[in-house]
Design an enzyme around this catalytic site. Structure first.
Site, short mmCIF file in Angstrom:
data_model
loop_
_atom_site.label_atom_id
_atom_site.label_comp_id
_atom_site.label_asym_id
_atom_site.label_seq_id
_atom_site.Cartn_x
_atom_site.Cartn_y
_atom_site.Cartn_z
N GLY A 14 0.85 -1.19 0.00
CA GLY A 14 0.00 0.00 0.00
C GLY A 14 0.88 1.24 0.00
O GLY A 14 2.06 1.18 -0.35
N VAL A 36 6.64 -7.95 -0.45
CA VAL A 36 5.73 -9.09 -0.42
C VAL A 36 4.33 -8.57 -0.14
O VAL A 36 4.13 -7.83 0.82
CB VAL A 36 6.15 -10.07 0.70
CG1 VAL A 36 5.14 -11.19 0.86
CG2 VAL A 36 7.55 -10.62 0.43
N GLU A 50 -9.74 9.24 -0.34
CA GLU A 50 -10.42 10.19 -1.22
C GLU A 50 -9.99 11.64 -1.01
O GLU A 50 -9.44 12.28 -1.89
CB GLU A 50 -11.95 10.06 -1.01
CG GLU A 50 -12.48 8.69 -1.40
CD GLU A 50 -13.99 8.55 -1.22
OE1 GLU A 50 -14.64 9.52 -0.82
OE2 GLU A 50 -14.50 7.44 -1.49
N PHE A 117 -10.91 20.65 5.75
CA PHE A 117 -11.28 19.28 6.07
C PHE A 117 -11.79 19.28 7.50
O PHE A 117 -11.71 20.30 8.18
CB PHE A 117 -10.03 18.38 5.93
CG PHE A 117 -10.29 17.13 5.16
CD1 PHE A 117 -10.63 17.17 3.83
CD2 PHE A 117 -10.20 15.88 5.78
CE1 PHE A 117 -10.87 16.00 3.11
CE2 PHE A 117 -10.45 14.71 5.07
CZ PHE A 117 -10.78 14.78 3.75
N HIS A 232 -16.46 6.65 10.52
CA HIS A 232 -16.62 7.82 9.66
C HIS A 232 -18.10 8.14 9.56
O HIS A 232 -18.91 7.23 9.38
CB HIS A 232 -16.04 7.52 8.27
CG HIS A 232 -15.87 8.74 7.42
ND1 HIS A 232 -16.94 9.44 6.92
CD2 HIS A 232 -14.76 9.38 6.99
CE1 HIS A 232 -16.48 10.47 6.21
NE2 HIS A 232 -15.16 10.46 6.24
N LEU A 242 -17.24 4.98 1.01
CA LEU A 242 -17.04 6.27 1.67
C LEU A 242 -17.54 7.44 0.83
O LEU A 242 -17.25 7.55 -0.36
CB LEU A 242 -15.56 6.50 1.95
CG LEU A 242 -15.26 7.86 2.58
CD1 LEU A 242 -15.71 7.88 4.03
CD2 LEU A 242 -13.79 8.20 2.48
N GLU A 245 -15.23 13.23 3.62
CA GLU A 245 -15.46 14.36 4.50
C GLU A 245 -15.42 15.68 3.72
O GLU A 245 -16.05 16.68 4.11
CB GLU A 245 -14.34 14.35 5.54
CG GLU A 245 -14.46 15.31 6.65
CD GLU A 245 -13.58 14.84 7.80
OE1 GLU A 245 -14.01 13.95 8.54
OE2 GLU A 245 -12.45 15.35 7.92
N HIS A 345 -13.86 3.01 9.78
CA HIS A 345 -13.06 3.72 8.80
C HIS A 345 -11.56 3.72 9.06
O HIS A 345 -10.76 3.86 8.14
CB HIS A 345 -13.55 5.17 8.72
CG HIS A 345 -12.89 6.00 7.69
ND1 HIS A 345 -13.06 5.78 6.34
CD2 HIS A 345 -12.04 7.06 7.79
CE1 HIS A 345 -12.36 6.68 5.66
NE2 HIS A 345 -11.72 7.45 6.52
C1 LIG Z 1 -12.47 4.88 2.03
C2 LIG Z 1 -11.31 5.51 2.74
C3 LIG Z 1 -10.91 6.81 2.44
C4 LIG Z 1 -9.81 7.38 3.05
N1 LIG Z 1 -9.47 8.67 2.75
C5 LIG Z 1 -8.39 9.21 3.34
C6 LIG Z 1 -8.01 10.56 3.05
O1 LIG Z 1 -8.67 11.26 2.29
N2 LIG Z 1 -6.91 11.05 3.62
C7 LIG Z 1 -6.14 10.31 4.48
O2 LIG Z 1 -5.13 10.80 4.95
N3 LIG Z 1 -6.48 9.02 4.77
C8 LIG Z 1 -7.58 8.47 4.23
N4 LIG Z 1 -7.93 7.17 4.55
C9 LIG Z 1 -7.02 6.34 5.34
C10 LIG Z 1 -5.90 5.79 4.46
O3 LIG Z 1 -6.40 5.50 3.17
C11 LIG Z 1 -5.27 4.51 4.99
O4 LIG Z 1 -5.02 4.62 6.35
C12 LIG Z 1 -3.97 4.21 4.28
O5 LIG Z 1 -4.16 4.20 2.89
C13 LIG Z 1 -3.36 2.91 4.73
O6 LIG Z 1 -2.25 2.61 3.92
P1 LIG Z 1 -1.27 1.42 4.27
O7 LIG Z 1 -0.18 1.45 3.29
O8 LIG Z 1 -0.91 1.50 5.70
O9 LIG Z 1 -2.16 0.10 4.11
P2 LIG Z 1 -2.95 -0.53 2.86
O10 LIG Z 1 -3.10 0.39 1.74
O11 LIG Z 1 -4.16 -1.15 3.44
O12 LIG Z 1 -1.96 -1.66 2.36
C14 LIG Z 1 -1.79 -2.87 3.05
C15 LIG Z 1 -0.91 -3.76 2.23
O13 LIG Z 1 -0.56 -4.91 2.99
C16 LIG Z 1 -0.73 -6.06 2.23
N5 LIG Z 1 -1.06 -7.17 3.13
C17 LIG Z 1 -2.04 -7.20 4.08
N6 LIG Z 1 -2.05 -8.40 4.68
C18 LIG Z 1 -1.07 -9.14 4.11
C19 LIG Z 1 -0.60 -10.47 4.29
N7 LIG Z 1 -1.14 -11.32 5.18
N8 LIG Z 1 0.43 -10.89 3.53
C20 LIG Z 1 1.00 -10.08 2.61
N9 LIG Z 1 0.57 -8.82 2.40
C21 LIG Z 1 -0.44 -8.36 3.13
C22 LIG Z 1 -1.82 -5.73 1.24
O14 LIG Z 1 -1.68 -6.52 0.08
C23 LIG Z 1 -1.55 -4.26 0.95
O15 LIG Z 1 -0.63 -4.14 -0.11
C24 LIG Z 1 -9.07 6.62 3.98
C25 LIG Z 1 -9.48 5.34 4.32
C26 LIG Z 1 -10.64 4.81 3.76
C27 LIG Z 1 -11.15 3.51 4.28
#
Ligand SMILES: Cc1cc2nc3c(=O)[nH]c(=O)nc-3n(C[C@H](O)[C@H](O)[C@H](O)COP(=O)(O)OP(=O)(O)OC[C@H]3O[C@@H](n4cnc5c(N)ncnc54)[C@H](O)[C@@H]3O)c2cc1C
Ligand code: SF4
Ligand code: FES
Lengths: 566, 241
Positions: A14, A36, A50, A117, A232, A242, A245, A345
């Site tokens: 992510g 991975v 968003e 926001f 949310h 979603l 906001e 959320h």
């Molecule tokens: C609908 C929505 C809108 C949002 N809008 C905003 C916004 O406008 N502004 C803001 O600041 N935040 C926003 N957020 C929050 C933000 O999007 C997330 O907190 C953030 O994107 C999380 O990113 P991350 O890289 O930590 O995790 P993620 O993007 O969830 O990535 C997790 C990764 O881990 C991998 N993974 C998980 N489990 C395993 C496993 N067992 N083995 C191998 N790989 C695994 C997945 O494949 C993925 O690649 C929003 C959240 C939601 C729900």
């Protein structure tokens, strides 16, 4: 069994994982970097973000203001030293992603535009229309193509193996082939996202099941503040998708069944743009008072989001939600009301960490929603997560590269690896008690929505613990009906449900012990914040008999807790 | 209870295809993805398909629905005619199992077009943004909306007969960067676009644009690319003399 070694190993593709991978590759081009992920990176939940990402770019704004908004939003549970450092790291990330091609929305003079926001004292949400996460993710993924990063897509991590408290290896299943693959790295970064799909009505992608928290916890790495789950205010009914906001920040109203704007009763200054926890509770109280809308979408009562008076802004500034209302509900937001209800959320808790992204195990780092720094405390501010993924993803990538430069890969702990292999093929796949994985998951989600939601009480939480214990027993008796080795999603679900059950227990038990209300954690039986007893983080550590809790004081630098009103 | 018949073209792990029909209660599902999840959760846990965001932004759930490439999560059951839905894997990809296809080739082609900003001032600490007026922004923004779902590759008749062809989405990505005023790498990209796997193979059938769920219009991007290539070749001819 296949064995793969990398200098820096990243779990999760992510926003946090990709940012970390690029940072590590840039910091030391000689290192081999492996990423991975159970999904192809662009399928990660981050693409759903968003509304925007907060950054101090305007001379009229200040780091102190951003820090204070974050601290007040956190209901004083955020660590102030970490927050002060964090806000200073963000602007560079915005400019860097701009140079990498991120289409940040612009002012007429060509500079980056910012908007208001929820609960911000200055309009500092930098945005790419209402597809901020999507565009940042495309930018990072594309940038990653420049480097020789090894992508292991659709590999599912099942376990972290430590040996004598030191990092040893990570076991995975290659979903494509069904092969058992063991990874080793000199340094390891957890970036596996949050745990929001523990709940039924959620804005999250289906894939967000808390695997990162679950894997760390089982390995003995403590989790922090897990009882704080953000709801949310505006999940689209009935899908939970979603509605950002920004819809309210751009001027949208919330209306009850009498078509009255009700937020003035609950937040006389900020109205619809008060903090998320405040608005979510207001909606739930309206519904409880009989002012919710009943009808069109099954049992769920809801309120309306009214954007008709800002119709002229929808196409340029809120195109995605306008398109979503049309595609999924057949509603034209220019002229019609949109049905919304609070939805799970954000996971404020996560692996116990800090602004340096380190964990209790040397050489293991964590970033993104998987981490609890704590920046967000009891309630994350909107637009304060994607910036964390960028800023601290970068810190983690550099720190892991540094670590990898001066450490080596230990001998594989073959005995523990063998045990895990056995657990998968001889235990999980051969259990035959007839219980259905999907059914257990559904019952768990219903329990969490009902008993550990926006409002909590001792009775409901105790009830939840009972239900979870019963579900854990059923989990011992699952039968995975799909016997194929290729792309066996039912097996993946089974692992995810295992993690979810652990986390549900930690969340519920932590919430039961926190006899106060703070941020997103609201106890009807203890409706006030209790600074004398609870200016402290909840730390949960694994034991065979369930989580063991301890507490750590919040770090306060210059902002003493005061009454929080919007 | 009213039922929907979902007919799935399945492929087992040995590669044997078969048709299988499932009955799904109409009032329990509103999209094709929900119907597939209903089947997997309640009828046959072995059904395999990809999904994640359920809001048409992650690009996971492309498949053939009633004979055309669509995203399962944003295709409402209401929008489809009749009480029977036919679901099959996307064409032009190898099937891994059931509805999950091998998309590595697609991502390899994407990587091959250097889909990132190329600049002379690389790897310095950036302390301000690059100016970009709203008009400059409008030049490329529509082409940046691609979710990498690969539907266009399944719809493109050239892709079907000629798997070396870069294809609609990767070529649209070239245009996305060429049209961005922050980029300085047009030279490399136009070379790729004018190469043997590039735009010359396109017959402008326009199927890609028609199936794209995000309005990217790869067909128009390819036309624009051809225009710039002519200009670029013309200029480099001059440079040589
Ligand atoms: C609908 C929505 C809108 C949002 N809008 C905003 C916004 O406008 N502004 C803001 O600041 N935040 C926003 N957020 C929050 C933000 O999007 C997330 O907190 C953030 O994107 C999380 O990113 P991350 O890289 O930590 O995790 P993620 O993007 O969830 O990535 C997790 C990764 O881990 C991998 N993974 C998980 N489990 C395993 C496993 N067992 N083995 C191998 N790989 C695994 C997945 O494949 C993925 O690649 C929003 C959240 C939601 C729900
Ligand atoms: S151009 Fe459209 S159809 Fe093709 S991959 Fe991108 S979003 Fe999908
Ligand atoms: S599930 Fe993400 S695009 Fe359909």
């Amino acid at each position: 069994m296949e064995k793969i070694k990398e200098d820096v190993l990243i779990l999760g593709g992510g926003m946090a994982g990709l940012r970390a991978a690029i940072a590590a590759a840039e910091h030391n081009p000689k290192l081999s970097i492996g990423l991975v992920s159970k999904l192809y990176p662009l399928r990660s939940h981050s693409v759903s973000a968003e509304g925007g990402t907060s950054a101090v770019l305007n001379p009229k704004d200040s780091f102190d203001l951003h820090a204070f908004d974050t601290i007040k939003g956190s209901d004083y549970l955020g660590d102030q030293d970490a927050i002060e450092e964090f806000v200073r790291l963000v602007p560079e990330q915005i400019y860097t992603t701009d140079h990498w091609g991120c289409p940040w929305s612009r002012n007429p003079d060509g500079t980056i535009s910012q908007r208001d926001f929820g609960a911000l004292s200055f309009p500092r949400a930098t945005f790419a229309a209402d597809k901020t996460g999507f565009h940042v993710m495309q930018t990072l993924f594309s940038r990653a193509m420049k480097y020789n990063i090894h992508f292991y897509n659709e590999y599912f991590a099942t376990k972290l193996i430590l040996n004598g408290g030191q990092l040893n290896s990570v076991t995975t299943i290659n979903l494509r082939t069904g092969d058992f693959v063991v990874f080793q790295g000199k340094a390891l970064i957890f970036a596996m996202g949050g745990a929001g799909r523990l709940y039924q009505f959620a804005t999250y992608a289906h894939s967000v099941t808390g695997d990162g928290d679950g894997i760390a916890y089982r390995a003995g790495i403590p989790l922090k503040d897990m009882e704080f789950i953000q709801f949310h205010p505006t999940g689209l009914v009935p899908s939970g998708i979603l509605i950002t906001e920004a819809a309210r920040a751009e001027g949208g109203y919330l209306l009850n069944n009498k078509k009255e704007r009700f937020m003035g009763t609950y937040a006389p200054h900020k109205f619809e743009t008060a903090s998320r926890d405040v608005v979510s509770r207001a909606i739930m109280w309206e519904i409880e008072a009989g002012r919710g809308v009943k009808g069109e979408y099954g049992d769920m009562e809801y309120v309306y989001l009214d954007m008709r008076h800002i119709a002229d802004k929808l196409d340029e500034r809120l195109p995605m939600i306008t398109e979503i209302a049309k595609k999924f509900n057949g509603i034209d937001a220019h002229t019609e009301l949109v049905p919304v209800h609070p939805a799970t959320h954000y996971t404020m808790g996560g692996i116990d960490s800090n602004v340096k992204t380190t964990t209790s195990v040397p050489g293991i780092f964590v970033a993104g929603e998987n981490a609890c720094v704590s920046i967000h405390g009891a309630n994350r501010l909107g637009s304060n997560s994607t910036n964390e993924c960028l800023a601290l993803g970068n810190v983690a990538g550099v720190a892991a590269a540094e670590w990898a430069g001066s450490h080596s890969i230990p001998d594989l702990d073959a005995a523990q690896v063998r045990d895990e292999e056995k657990r998968i093929w001889e235990d999980m796949l051969k259990r035959d008690g007839g219980e259905n994985v999907a059914k257990i998951r559904e019952d768990l989600r219903i329990n969490m929505d009902k008993n550990v939601g926006v409002f909590r009480t001792a009775d409901a939480l105790k009830n939840s613990l009972k239900n979870i214990a019963a579900l854990k027993e059923r989990y011992e008796k699952i039968t995975i009906q799909d016997k194929a080795s290729t792309f066996n999603l039912e097996l993946e679900w089974a692992f995810e449900v295992g993690f979810m059950l652990d986390l549900a227990e930690i969340i519920t038990a932590g919430a039961l012990q926190r006899t106060e209300s703070r941020g997103a954690h609201y106890r009807r039986d203890f409706p006030d914040r209790d600074d004398a007893n609870f200016m402290k983080h909840t730390i949960a550590t694994y034991s065979r008999d369930g989580p063991v809790f301890s507490y750590r004081p919040v770090v306060v630098t210059k902002w003493q807790p005061t009454v929080r009103s919007y | 209870m009213e039922e929907l018949v979902v007919e799935v073209t399945r492929t087992d792990e040995k590669g044997n295809p078969k048709l299988q029909s499932f009955n799904v209660p109409k009032d329990k599902v509103s999209t094709v993805l929900e119907a597939l999840l209903y089947i997997k959760e309640n009828i046959d846990p072995s059904l395999s398909f990809r999904y994640s965001c359920r809001m048409e932004i992650c690009g996971s759930c492309g498949m053939e629905i009633d004979g055309k490439p669509h995203m399962a999560c944003s295709t409402t059951t209401e929008s489809l005619k009749g009480d029977k839905i036919k679901v099959a894997p996307l064409k032009h990809y190898n099937v891994i199992r059931d509805l999950a296809v091998d998309i590595d080739g697609f991502f390899d082609k994407y990587k091959a077009v250097k889909p990132y900003i190329i600049r002379d001032d690389e790897n310095v600490k950036y302390e301000s943004e690059l100016l970009q007026t709203p008009a400059q922004f409008d030049e490329f923004i529509d082409y940046s909306l691609c979710i990498k779902c690969g539907l266009c590759m399944a719809a493109c008749p050239i892709e079907g007969s000629d798997s070396d062809y870069l294809g609609p989405a990767p070529l649209a990505a070239i245009w996305r960067y060429v049209a961005d005023n922050r980029d300085q790498g047009a030279k490399y990209r136009l070379e790729i676009a004018s190469g043997p796997e590039g735009t010359s193979r396109c017959h402008f059938v326009g199927e890609c644009t028609e199936v794209c769920p995000k309005g990217v219009d790869p067909s128009y991007a390819i036309q624009k690319l051809r225009g710039s290539m002519v200009k670029y070749e013309f200029q480099s001819l001059f440079r040589r003399h």
